[in-house]
Design an enzyme around this catalytic site. Structure first.
Site, PDB file in Angstrom:
ATOM      1  N   THR A  23      38.250  -9.585  43.682  1.00  0.00           N
ATOM      2  CA  THR A  23      36.799  -9.756  43.578  1.00  0.00           C
ATOM      3  C   THR A  23      36.259 -10.712  44.628  1.00  0.00           C
ATOM      4  O   THR A  23      35.159 -10.514  45.162  1.00  0.00           O
ATOM      5  CB  THR A  23      36.429 -10.270  42.176  1.00  0.00           C
ATOM      6  OG1 THR A  23      36.788  -9.279  41.211  1.00  0.00           O
ATOM      7  CG2 THR A  23      34.941 -10.555  42.059  1.00  0.00           C
TER       8      THR A  23
ATOM      9  N   SER B 204      43.312  -6.003  42.338  1.00  0.00           N
ATOM     10  CA  SER B 204      44.627  -6.441  41.850  1.00  0.00           C
ATOM     11  C   SER B 204      45.191  -5.531  40.769  1.00  0.00           C
ATOM     12  O   SER B 204      46.388  -5.601  40.467  1.00  0.00           O
ATOM     13  CB  SER B 204      44.563  -7.885  41.347  1.00  0.00           C
ATOM     14  OG  SER B 204      43.845  -7.990  40.136  1.00  0.00           O
TER      15      SER B 204
ATOM     16  N   THR C  67      41.578 -11.407  39.849  1.00  0.00           N
ATOM     17  CA  THR C  67      41.855 -12.145  38.621  1.00  0.00           C
ATOM     18  C   THR C  67      42.643 -11.339  37.596  1.00  0.00           C
ATOM     19  O   THR C  67      43.357 -11.923  36.772  1.00  0.00           O
ATOM     20  CB  THR C  67      40.545 -12.627  37.964  1.00  0.00           C
ATOM     21  OG1 THR C  67      39.712 -11.486  37.677  1.00  0.00           O
ATOM     22  CG2 THR C  67      39.796 -13.583  38.866  1.00  0.00           C
ATOM     23  N   ASP C  68      42.545 -10.012  37.620  1.00  0.00           N
ATOM     24  CA  ASP C  68      43.120  -9.217  36.533  1.00  0.00           C
ATOM     25  C   ASP C  68      44.643  -9.344  36.430  1.00  0.00           C
ATOM     26  O   ASP C  68      45.195  -9.324  35.323  1.00  0.00           O
ATOM     27  CB  ASP C  68      42.724  -7.744  36.681  1.00  0.00           C
ATOM     28  CG  ASP C  68      41.278  -7.503  36.289  1.00  0.00           C
ATOM     29  OD1 ASP C  68      40.675  -8.387  35.657  1.00  0.00           O
ATOM     30  OD2 ASP C  68      40.737  -6.424  36.625  1.00  0.00           O
TER      31      ASP C  68
END
Length: 314
Positions: A12, A54, A85-86
């Protein structure tokens, strides 16, 4: 001034708005241009690795990145990696196992809002990550929001909140709150003998135990060639031992050489297979306790240990 290798992977933080939604577009040079004050925190060299969401990362990426850090270990004082972040907690956990006796900072960060948007949290997260890198604090960390978290303790708990990550079953390394800064710093002792063990066994499946789960799912995983299973169990480590008894399938899997580890569906406290009959029976069937580990930590450690320590008795 510390020499810092800045590794970018997408996510992101590097996204721009397109007709198809947010897509990773910005490279490391773009990030540094947007946050020029980072140059005051170190002598920064950029290496762009991927431009991926990700969710599309593979275990092979972790191995390649661990090797890259190892190959550049003597040339840099610290490493900063931007990441979506995932799956950031998976990558941070995997690197924690692969980078043995790490004596330098490896800091992962990202953002919930793209740097290209005016309300982004990317700038503050990057500043935090590079500050930790410049500090020389040894270890793998996630620097995000108001926390710095050990890589193997991190878990994403919010999809939108800017403090996306929590430190599970261990206090954050650094926490910035209303009462000031709280510290739980690891030792700065240089352990020496740094090495990389980057091999990974990707055939590990995580199974969430739910009411009514058919035991055949374990048999299916074995049939499909999975070498390890992580059971995300109830509470302190409970599994169904009656109507949908999982124990016979567990025993069959263990007999065929499959390693099975148990973690808790609860965020905190972990599992204790000596506490209730269901946990005791699971342990007797061959399930190993993951203790306080997160699902991400358990999955990546099992992948790593199966490839690097196949004969290890846990």
């Amino acid at each position: 001034m510390k020499k810092i290798l800045f590794l970018t992977t997408g996510g992101t933080i590097s996204c721009e708005v397109t007709d198809d939604g947010l897509e990773p577009k910005l490279k490391g040079a773009d990030l540094l241009k947007a946050v020029p004050e980072l140059r005051t925190l170190g002598d920064i060299t950029v290496k762009d690795l991927t431009l991926l969401d990700s969710s599309n990362l593979e275990p092979s990426n972790w191995s390649a990145w661990a090797r890259l850090i190892g190959d550049n270990y003597s040339d840099y004082d610290a490493f900063v990696m931007t990441h979506g972040t995932d799956t950031m907690a998976y990558t941070a956990s995997a690197l924690s196992w692969m980078l043995i006796h790490l004596g330098k900072p490896v800091v992962l960060t990202g953002s919930q809002i793209p740097l290209s948007l005016t309300n982004s949290d990317a700038r503050s997260n990057l500043e935090l990550a590079f500050s930790v890198a410049a500090s020389g604090l040894p270890g793998v960390f996630i620097a995000f929001g108001n926390k710095v978290i050990k890589g193997e303790c991190a878990k994403k708990i919010f999809t939108r909140n800017l403090n996306a990550f929590e430190s599970v079953n261990e206090a954050p390394v650094l926490y910035f709150g209303k009462e000031g800064v709280k510290k739980n710093l690891p030792s700065r002792e240089n352990y020496g003998g740094f090495r990389v063990e980057e091999k990974v066994e990707p055939k590990v499946m995580a199974i969430t135990v739910t009411p009514g789960l058919e035991p055949e799912i374990i048999d299916y995983a074995v049939m499909r060639g999975y070498k390890g299973l992580v059971l995300e169990c109830y509470g302190a480590g409970g599994v169904d031992t009656k109507h949908h008894n999982l124990l016979p399938a567990i025993r069959r899997a263990v007999k065929q050489g499959v390693k099975i580890v148990c973690v808790s569906q609860c965020l905190f406290d972990g599992v204790d297979l000596s506490l209730y009959p269901m946990g005791i029976l699971a342990a007797q069937a061959g399930v190993k306790s993951g203790g306080p580990m997160t699902l991400e930590a358990a999955v990546t450690k099992l992948m790593w240990s199966l490839a690097n320590q196949p004969e290890e008795e846990e």
